[in-house]
Design a protein around this motif. Structure first.
Motif, PDB file in Angstrom:
ATOM      1  N   PHE A  31       0.823  -1.212   0.000  1.00 26.46           N
ATOM      2  CA  PHE A  31       0.000   0.000   0.000  1.00 26.46           C
ATOM      3  C   PHE A  31       0.853   1.257   0.000  1.00 26.46           C
ATOM      4  CE2 PHE A  31      -2.987   3.125   1.762  1.00 26.46           C
ATOM      5  CZ  PHE A  31      -4.021   2.958   0.859  1.00 26.46           C
ATOM      6  N   LYS A  35      -0.403   4.443  -2.410  1.00 30.86           N
ATOM      7  CA  LYS A  35      -0.840   5.769  -1.955  1.00 30.86           C
ATOM      8  C   LYS A  35       0.193   6.817  -2.375  1.00 30.86           C
ATOM      9  CE  LYS A  35      -1.955   8.457   2.135  1.00 30.86           C
ATOM     10  NZ  LYS A  35      -0.849   9.412   2.110  1.00 30.86           N
ATOM     11  N   HIS A  39      -0.545  12.884  -1.242  1.00 33.67           N
ATOM     12  CA  HIS A  39      -1.760  12.788  -0.420  1.00 33.67           C
ATOM     13  C   HIS A  39      -1.303  12.772   1.038  1.00 33.67           C
ATOM     14  CE1 HIS A  39      -4.434  10.948  -3.804  1.00 33.67           C
ATOM     15  NE2 HIS A  39      -3.806  12.046  -4.169  1.00 33.67           N
ATOM     16  N   THR A  49       3.961   4.907   4.114  1.00 29.10           N
ATOM     17  CA  THR A  49       2.585   4.674   4.532  1.00 29.10           C
ATOM     18  C   THR A  49       2.508   3.225   4.979  1.00 29.10           C
ATOM     19  OG1 THR A  49       1.691   6.327   3.014  1.00 29.10           O
ATOM     20  CG2 THR A  49       0.163   4.646   3.805  1.00 29.10           C
ATOM     21  N   ASP A  61       0.531   7.411   7.941  1.00 28.25           N
ATOM     22  CA  ASP A  61       1.690   7.958   7.255  1.00 28.25           C
ATOM     23  C   ASP A  61       2.729   8.309   8.316  1.00 28.25           C
ATOM     24  OD1 ASP A  61       0.353   7.870   4.775  1.00 28.25           O
ATOM     25  OD2 ASP A  61      -0.516   9.856   5.110  1.00 28.25           O
ATOM     26  N   TRP A 146      -9.704   7.503  -5.720  1.00 26.39           N
ATOM     27  CA  TRP A 146      -9.641   6.048  -5.833  1.00 26.39           C
ATOM     28  C   TRP A 146      -9.249   5.551  -7.221  1.00 26.39           C
ATOM     29  CZ3 TRP A 146      -8.403   4.207  -1.619  1.00 26.39           C
ATOM     30  CH2 TRP A 146      -8.986   4.581  -0.407  1.00 26.39           C
ATOM     31  N   TYR A 149      -5.493   5.355  -7.175  1.00 29.92           N
ATOM     32  CA  TYR A 149      -5.017   4.252  -6.332  1.00 29.92           C
ATOM     33  C   TYR A 149      -5.161   2.922  -7.067  1.00 29.92           C
ATOM     34  CZ  TYR A 149      -4.766   7.179  -2.097  1.00 29.92           C
ATOM     35  OH  TYR A 149      -4.429   8.127  -1.170  1.00 29.92           O
TER      36      TYR A 149
END
Length: 160
Positions: A31, A35, A39, A49, A61, A146, A149
Motif C-alpha cells: 500500500f 498511496k 496525499h 505509509t 503515514d 480512488w 489508487y
C-alpha cells in the motif's frame, strides 16, 4: 443544467491478471507504493505509509521526521477476499476523531479465473462526515482519488 447527486458511496473496480491471493497481498503489503506521497496531511514529506494487516490495526503515514498521521482503522481483514478500513478524514482534510463521523472503504477481491482477479472498491457512508461530505465524495471519486489508487495497484500487480 446542473445536477445534484445524493449518492453517499463511491464504487470503482479494476481487473488484474494475477491470482486472488497475489492481488490481496499486493494491495495490503505494498500500500505504501499505491498511496501517492502528495496525499499528505503531515507538515513534512511522507517517508512511508503503513497498512497494519489485522483487525484493530491502523493505516498511517510516517513523516521523514518520525511524525505519524493515523488516518484509518482496520475494521475487517479477511485474506484473500476482503478488508474494510475506516476513513477518518473530514471534508476539510483533517483527522476525524469521532468514529460515528467516519466513512468506510471496503475492498473485495474476487477470482474470475485462476490468474485473474476483479477488485471492487466501495467507499460508503460518506454522508456521515457531515457538512461538505459531497465535496469529499467528489474528491475521492475523481481522477486523483480512488481511480488513481486502483491504477497504481494494477501497475504493481502487473509487475510494472
Amino acid at each position: 443544467m446542473a445536477t445534484t447527486s445524493t449518492e453517499t458511496s463511491v464504487r470503482r473496480e479494476v481487473e488484474v491478471a494475477v491470482p486472488v491471493e497475489r492481488a490481496f497481498t499486493v494491495f495490503t503489503e505494498q500500500f505504501d507504493l499505491i498511496k501517492p506521497r502528495e496525499h499528505n496531511m503531515l507538515t513534512v514529506p511522507i517517508a512511508e505509509t503503513v497498512f497494519e494487516a489485522r483487525v484493530g490495526g491502523t493505516v498511517y503515514d510516517r513523516g521523514e521526521d518520525g511524525s505519524v498521521c493515523r488516518w484509518a482503522r482496520v475494521l475487517a481483514f479477511e485474506p484473500p477476499h476482503r478488508f474494510v478500513i475506516s476513513w477518518d478524514i473530514t471534508p476539510q482534510w483533517q483527522i476525524e476523531t469521532d468514529p460515528d463521523r467516519t466513512s468506510e472503504v471496503e475492498v473485495r477481491f474476487v477470482a474470475t479465473g485462476p490468474n485473474q482477479t476483479r477488485v471492487h472498491l466501495e467507499h460508503r457512508h460518506l454522508d456521515r462526515h457531515g457538512d461538505g461530505w459531497e465535496i469529499e465524495r467528489d474528491s475521492v471519486a475523481g481522477d486523483e482519488g480512488w481511480p488513481l489508487y486502483l491504477r497504481r495497484f494494477a501497475d504493481l500487480a502487473a509487475g510494472t
